[in-house]
Design an enzyme around this catalytic site. Structure first.
Site, PDB file in Angstrom:
ATOM      1  N   SER A   1      -3.772   6.753   3.355  1.00 27.67           N
ATOM      2  CA  SER A   1      -4.116   8.145   3.221  1.00 27.67           C
ATOM      3  C   SER A   1      -2.769   8.890   2.282  1.00 27.67           C
ATOM      4  CB  SER A   1      -3.900   8.905   4.210  1.00 27.67           C
ATOM      5  OG  SER A   1      -5.000   8.564   5.269  1.00 27.67           O
TER       6      SER A   1
HETATM    7  N1  SAH Z   1      -3.299   4.906   8.923  1.00 25.34           N
HETATM    8  C1  SAH Z   1      -3.445   4.008   7.844  1.00 25.34           C
HETATM    9  C2  SAH Z   1      -4.385   4.336   6.865  1.00 25.34           C
HETATM   10  C3  SAH Z   1      -5.600   3.748   7.436  1.00 25.34           C
HETATM   11  S1  SAH Z   1      -6.984   3.392   6.402  1.00 25.34           S
HETATM   12  C4  SAH Z   1      -2.042   3.801   7.073  1.00 25.34           C
HETATM   13  O1  SAH Z   1      -1.113   4.579   7.207  1.00 25.34           O
HETATM   14  O2  SAH Z   1      -1.985   2.701   6.046  1.00 25.34           O
HETATM   15  C5  SAH Z   1      -8.388   3.404   7.769  1.00 25.34           C
HETATM   16  C6  SAH Z   1      -7.961   2.300   8.648  1.00 25.34           C
HETATM   17  O3  SAH Z   1      -8.973   2.393   9.651  1.00 25.34           O
HETATM   18  C7  SAH Z   1      -8.635   0.874   7.903  1.00 25.34           C
HETATM   19  O4  SAH Z   1      -7.481   0.058   7.998  1.00 25.34           O
HETATM   20  C8  SAH Z   1      -9.731   0.474   8.764  1.00 25.34           C
HETATM   21  O5  SAH Z   1      -9.989  -0.942   8.659  1.00 25.34           O
HETATM   22  C9  SAH Z   1      -9.570   1.138  10.066  1.00 25.34           C
HETATM   23  N2  SAH Z   1     -10.594   1.202  10.726  1.00 25.34           N
HETATM   24  C10 SAH Z   1     -11.949   1.504  10.656  1.00 25.34           C
HETATM   25  N3  SAH Z   1     -12.758   1.616  11.607  1.00 25.34           N
HETATM   26  C11 SAH Z   1     -12.086   1.265  12.679  1.00 25.34           C
HETATM   27  C12 SAH Z   1     -11.910   0.991  14.066  1.00 25.34           C
HETATM   28  N4  SAH Z   1     -13.268   1.101  14.857  1.00 25.34           N
HETATM   29  N5  SAH Z   1     -11.328   0.695  14.686  1.00 25.34           N
HETATM   30  C13 SAH Z   1      -9.981   0.477  14.407  1.00 25.34           C
HETATM   31  N6  SAH Z   1      -9.520   0.683  13.087  1.00 25.34           N
HETATM   32  C14 SAH Z   1     -10.751   0.988  12.174  1.00 25.34           C
END
Ligand code: SAH
Length: 214
Positions: free
Chosen positions: A64
């Site tokens: 993000s």
């Molecule tokens: N907070 C992260 C950004 C994450 S992007 C950072 O600082 O880098 C969103 C993430 O959510 C992705 O890696 C995706 O794989 C994950 N995601 C999506 N659905 C999910 C679920 N049901 N459980 C766990 N992670 C999930």
């Protein structure tokens, strides 16, 4: 990879820029000043780490933009030592910011490749890689519930029911909800079966998906 004076300087400028955009809790900005974002993104993108922009990470996911990280951390409204769950570890940057806030952090990622990379990133920057879990965030982490805060870092189709139930009384979940674009909602547990919802406007996230992936 080191955290050079130049990178520290760029980070300070980014924090200043964020402070001008919104009246964030100063502790959030201090925490973000502590975390070297350039060590969480791909080597080739390090020079972009201190712009207020989202960046691609592995497995076609994104980290993000700093403004969004600051906003979700701010809206979580937690105190030091509070138990906080993150859904969607990605590269581990947001988890590191939550740790820098002094929270007791648990973070779940559904893509194994990212989970492993995030563990490396956290260890490499002096944060605790044992805070990370590989699994489907729709299930939360019942063994560690209840949580004072839950930060969902992916766009949920609706407010995940099981996560609501893992909130402590007066606990808050910050969750982007919607299909193509999301509204940033904050759900506060006001009773055993009562919740209050606040809306903080439009954001764009990668989707929250069920199940796990190698
Ligand atoms: N907070 C992260 C950004 C994450 S992007 C950072 O600082 O880098 C969103 C993430 O959510 C992705 O890696 C995706 O794989 C994950 N995601 C999506 N659905 C999910 C679920 N049901 N459980 C766990 N992670 C999930």
């Amino acid at each position: 990879m080191p955290d050079t004076l130049r990178q520290k300087g760029q980070r300070r400028l980014l924090i200043k820029e964020l402070a001008e955009k919104y009246n964030f809790n100063p502790e959030v900005l201090q925490a973000m000043e502590h975390v070297p974002r350039h060590l969480f993104v791909d080597k080739g993108l390090g020079h972009l780490a201190y712009k207020d922009k989202p960046l691609p990470i592995a497995a076609r996911q994104t980290i993000s933009q700093p403004y969004t990280v600051a906003m979700q951390t701010h809206l979580l409204d937690c105190r030091k030592q509070d138990k906080v769950l993150e859904i969607g570890t990605g590269c581990g940057y947001q988890a590191a910011v939550l740790m820098a806030m002094g929270f007791r952090v648990y973070s779940v990622e559904r893509i194994r490749e990212l989970y492993l990379q995030a563990q490396k990133n956290l260890a490499n920057t002096g944060f605790d890689p044992n805070a990370l879990f590989y699994g489907d965030g729709f299930a939360g982490l019942p063994q560690f519930a209840p949580f004072r805060g839950i930060l969902v870092a992916c766009g949920a189709p609706e407010v995940p029911r099981i996560l609501k139930e893992q909130l402590a009384l007066n606990g808050k979940m910050v969750v982007p909800v919607g299909q193509h674009e999301q509204r940033m909602l904050r759900i506060t547990r006001t009773g055993a079966d009562e919740y209050k919802t606040e809306d903080f406007g439009f954001y764009q996230f990668v989707p929250m998906l069920g199940g796990t992936q190698k």
